[in-house]
Design a protein around this motif. Structure first.
Motif, PDB file in Angstrom:
ATOM      1  N   GLN A  51       0.837  -1.215   0.000  1.00  0.00           N
ATOM      2  CA  GLN A  51       0.000   0.000   0.000  1.00  0.00           C
ATOM      3  C   GLN A  51       0.865   1.256   0.000  1.00  0.00           C
ATOM      4  OE1 GLN A  51      -2.154  -0.545   3.662  1.00  0.00           O
ATOM      5  NE2 GLN A  51      -3.338  -2.280   2.901  1.00  0.00           N
ATOM      6  N   VAL A  52       2.167   1.075  -0.192  1.00  0.00           N
ATOM      7  CA  VAL A  52       3.108   2.182   0.013  1.00  0.00           C
ATOM      8  C   VAL A  52       2.808   3.390  -0.891  1.00  0.00           C
ATOM      9  CG1 VAL A  52       4.978   1.436  -1.540  1.00  0.00           C
ATOM     10  CG2 VAL A  52       5.523   2.667   0.541  1.00  0.00           C
ATOM     11  N   GLY A  82       2.551  10.653   3.754  1.00  0.00           N
ATOM     12  CA  GLY A  82       3.728  10.757   4.620  1.00  0.00           C
ATOM     13  C   GLY A  82       3.784   9.710   5.720  1.00  0.00           C
ATOM     14  N   GLY A  83       2.928   8.697   5.652  1.00  0.00           N
ATOM     15  CA  GLY A  83       2.961   7.637   6.671  1.00  0.00           C
ATOM     16  C   GLY A  83       1.699   6.790   6.602  1.00  0.00           C
ATOM     17  N   VAL A  84       1.700   5.689   7.360  1.00  0.00           N
ATOM     18  CA  VAL A  84       0.557   4.769   7.334  1.00  0.00           C
ATOM     19  C   VAL A  84      -0.607   5.324   8.157  1.00  0.00           C
ATOM     20  CG1 VAL A  84      -0.205   2.427   7.936  1.00  0.00           C
ATOM     21  CG2 VAL A  84       2.110   2.805   7.099  1.00  0.00           C
ATOM     22  N   VAL A  85      -1.801   5.320   7.573  1.00  0.00           N
ATOM     23  CA  VAL A  85      -3.017   5.661   8.319  1.00  0.00           C
ATOM     24  C   VAL A  85      -3.706   4.328   8.633  1.00  0.00           C
ATOM     25  CG1 VAL A  85      -5.208   6.927   8.278  1.00  0.00           C
ATOM     26  CG2 VAL A  85      -3.206   7.821   7.036  1.00  0.00           C
ATOM     27  N   PRO A  86      -3.708   3.900   9.919  1.00  0.00           N
ATOM     28  CA  PRO A  86      -4.147   2.540  10.245  1.00  0.00           C
ATOM     29  C   PRO A  86      -5.515   2.154   9.684  1.00  0.00           C
ATOM     30  CG  PRO A  86      -3.098   3.527  12.138  1.00  0.00           C
ATOM     31  CD  PRO A  86      -3.203   4.617  11.108  1.00  0.00           C
ATOM     32  N   GLU A  87      -6.503   3.032   9.806  1.00  0.00           N
ATOM     33  CA  GLU A  87      -7.841   2.641   9.341  1.00  0.00           C
ATOM     34  C   GLU A  87      -7.855   2.425   7.829  1.00  0.00           C
ATOM     35  OE1 GLU A  87     -11.459   4.851  10.674  1.00  0.00           O
ATOM     36  OE2 GLU A  87     -12.104   4.256   8.662  1.00  0.00           O
ATOM     37  N   MET A  88      -7.136   3.273   7.110  1.00  0.00           N
ATOM     38  CA  MET A  88      -7.055   3.095   5.648  1.00  0.00           C
ATOM     39  C   MET A  88      -6.366   1.781   5.306  1.00  0.00           C
ATOM     40  SD  MET A  88      -5.994   6.821   4.215  1.00  0.00           S
ATOM     41  CE  MET A  88      -5.745   6.219   2.540  1.00  0.00           C
ATOM     42  N   VAL A 141      14.644   1.794  14.903  1.00  0.00           N
ATOM     43  CA  VAL A 141      15.517   2.470  13.933  1.00  0.00           C
ATOM     44  C   VAL A 141      14.756   2.831  12.643  1.00  0.00           C
ATOM     45  CG1 VAL A 141      16.521   0.262  13.157  1.00  0.00           C
ATOM     46  CG2 VAL A 141      17.729   2.380  12.711  1.00  0.00           C
ATOM     47  N   GLY A 142      13.878   1.954  12.172  1.00  0.00           N
ATOM     48  CA  GLY A 142      13.109   2.250  10.952  1.00  0.00           C
ATOM     49  C   GLY A 142      12.187   3.440  11.155  1.00  0.00           C
ATOM     50  N   GLU A 143      11.603   3.495  12.358  1.00  0.00           N
ATOM     51  CA  GLU A 143      10.724   4.606  12.724  1.00  0.00           C
ATOM     52  C   GLU A 143      11.515   5.915  12.708  1.00  0.00           C
ATOM     53  OE1 GLU A 143       9.437   3.709  16.666  1.00  0.00           O
ATOM     54  OE2 GLU A 143       8.232   5.532  16.885  1.00  0.00           O
ATOM     55  N   CYS A 144      12.757   5.857  13.204  1.00  0.00           N
ATOM     56  CA  CYS A 144      13.625   7.033  13.235  1.00  0.00           C
ATOM     57  C   CYS A 144      13.919   7.493  11.799  1.00  0.00           C
ATOM     58  CB  CYS A 144      14.905   6.671  13.989  1.00  0.00           C
ATOM     59  SG  CYS A 144      15.983   8.050  14.293  1.00  0.00           S
ATOM     60  N   TYR A 145      14.233   6.543  10.912  1.00  0.00           N
ATOM     61  CA  TYR A 145      14.429   6.868   9.490  1.00  0.00           C
ATOM     62  C   TYR A 145      13.189   7.575   8.928  1.00  0.00           C
ATOM     63  CZ  TYR A 145      18.760   4.752   7.675  1.00  0.00           C
ATOM     64  OH  TYR A 145      20.074   4.494   7.340  1.00  0.00           O
ATOM     65  N   VAL A 192      11.598  14.452   2.495  1.00  0.00           N
ATOM     66  CA  VAL A 192      12.107  13.702   1.342  1.00  0.00           C
ATOM     67  C   VAL A 192      11.248  12.487   0.991  1.00  0.00           C
ATOM     68  CG1 VAL A 192      14.501  14.459   1.437  1.00  0.00           C
ATOM     69  CG2 VAL A 192      13.791  12.518   2.835  1.00  0.00           C
ATOM     70  N   GLY A 193      10.147  12.283   1.726  1.00  0.00           N
ATOM     71  CA  GLY A 193       9.216  11.226   1.333  1.00  0.00           C
ATOM     72  C   GLY A 193       9.108  10.076   2.298  1.00  0.00           C
ATOM     73  N   TYR A 194       8.214   9.123   1.938  1.00  0.00           N
ATOM     74  CA  TYR A 194       7.919   7.954   2.780  1.00  0.00           C
ATOM     75  C   TYR A 194       7.945   6.705   1.909  1.00  0.00           C
ATOM     76  CZ  TYR A 194       5.364   4.571   5.523  1.00  0.00           C
ATOM     77  OH  TYR A 194       5.019   3.430   6.193  1.00  0.00           O
ATOM     78  N   PRO A 195       8.411   5.553   2.369  1.00  0.00           N
ATOM     79  CA  PRO A 195       9.085   5.348   3.650  1.00  0.00           C
ATOM     80  C   PRO A 195      10.495   5.917   3.635  1.00  0.00           C
ATOM     81  CG  PRO A 195       8.930   3.263   2.434  1.00  0.00           C
ATOM     82  CD  PRO A 195       8.241   4.301   1.602  1.00  0.00           C
ATOM     83  N   GLY A 196      10.912   6.413   4.789  1.00  0.00           N
ATOM     84  CA  GLY A 196      12.155   7.172   4.883  1.00  0.00           C
ATOM     85  C   GLY A 196      13.419   6.374   4.629  1.00  0.00           C
TER      86      GLY A 196
END
Ligand code: KG4
Ligand code: ZN
Length: 334
Positions: free
Chosen positions: A34-35, A42-48, A163-167, A176-180
């Motif tokens: 779903q990326v 800019g990030g995952v929306v859980p309900e979507m 660490v991925g969350e920090c990225y 610069v976009g998602y996923p970082g």
């Protein structure tokens, strides 16, 4: 004895299924990500994410069976991720698995997503245990001593952010976009290491901390903004990535010096990072990384973990439910 396991993964923003047989051969591997949707936001929306899993799951199921040239009658067990992850996303895959098991009278296997990331190594490697494993993903940063395919011991973990969350958060900070992770990884090669960033929790424990690094990034960007100095995104990406890899490699080295394991491995979404791979392989040329397609979320790794559990008779007695906050060590209990 011959068997086929259908594996289902829907813990975050990938709807994925795979089939593995008794010879550990992957007969099908389908991932719908779903990326593209979440890149805009800019990030995952859980309900979507849950709604999109629901929309895709039947198509992914049909594609998986047809890729393996099998029907549901050929499947002996359903392995499904029960956690950790987003509860709504997890439940989509779990409901599907429970329904298949009920309607077609199949065995059920509840797979811990993080144990799945670790099992990703077995898809393409013959592992000698114990295996020192750095588990790095969007939700986890752990050093895990894997004594056998079903024996996990956490030696150290992040005390705050993964660490991925920090990225992902830092990529959002510098727009610069998602996923970082992949974006910063690529951008870092266009820049030089010019910004000084801290190494939080630089001590003799095997624990990590990434919230201090994240805060330092936010402070740096704010102070440049206040002085009207433009941030060089590529240089910043380069400095950030070098700092992260230094932290991960330092702690992995400390763990390996203490335990001197036969095998060393890096798994999870962040194991796709090019600098991390280069630096780990420089120090440990025999270290294992999953193939790129098995680093980020997929169902082949769930199938592989399900395979170990099938052989170990780890079946669910009743039905699976979601457990969104389990650790790497947790196993399903009825
Ligand atoms: O394992 P994964 O697909 O999902 C979770 O279980 O969390 O990991 C996703 C994380 C994201 O934070 C993403 O930014 C990161 O893995 N990631 C990377 C790279 N590719 C994905 N981080 C650094 N470098 C990469 N090349
Ligand atoms: Zn994952």
């Amino acid at each position: 004895m011959a068997f086929n396991i259908l594996a289902i993964e829907s813990s975050c923003d990938e709807t994925a299924m795979a089939i593995i047989n008794q010879d550990q051969e992957l007969l099908a591997h389908v991932v719908f990500s779903q990326v593209d949707e979440f890149e805009k936001l800019g990030g995952v929306v859980p309900e979507m994410a849950s709604r999109m899993h629901e929309e895709k799951i039947f198509e992914v199921y049909d594609l998986t069976l047809s890729e393996a040239n099998l029907t549901i009658d050929d499947i002996d067990a359903i392995a499904v991720t029960y956690g950790p992850g987003l509860v709504g996303s997890l439940l989509t895959g779990i409901n599907f698995a429970n329904s298949l098991a009920y309607l077609y009278n199949k065995k059920l296997i509840a797979v811990n997503h993080m144990q799945g990331h670790i099992a990703a190594i077995d898809i393409d490697h013959q592992v000698k245990y114990p295996m020192m494993t750095l588990v790095v993903s969007g939700g986890h940063t752990d050093l895990v001593l894997v004594n056998s395919p079903r024996d996990f011991e956490v030696l150290g973990s992040t005390l705050d952010d993964a660490v991925g969350e920090c990225y992902d958060k830092v990529a959002r900070l510098i727009n610069v976009g998602y996923p970082g992770g992949p974006v910063i990884d690529k951008l870092s090669y266009e820049g030089n290491d010019t910004y000084t960033l801290p190494f939080p929790k630089n001590d003799d424990t095997l624990d990590f901390s990434f919230s201090g690094l994240k805060s330092a990034c936010f402070n740096l960007v704010n102070s440049l903004n206040m002085k009207n100095i433009e941030l060089n995104q590529a240089d910043f990406a380069n400095s950030f990535q070098k700092t992260v890899v230094n932290i991960l490699l330092t702690k992995l080295t400390m763990a390996q010096e203490q335990y001197n394991c036969e095998t060393l491995a890096v798994v999870g979404g962040v194991s796709a990072n090019s600098l991390l791979k280069t630096e780990v392989l420089k120090k440990y040329p025999d270290a294992f990384f999953p193939k790129l397609k098995y680093c980020t979320d997929n169902a082949a790794m769930i199938a592989m973990s399900g395979f170990h559990m099938y052989q170990n008779n780890e079946f669910v007695e009743g039905y699976v439910n979601a457990k969104p906050t389990i650790t790497v060590e947790d196993k399903w209990i009825d």
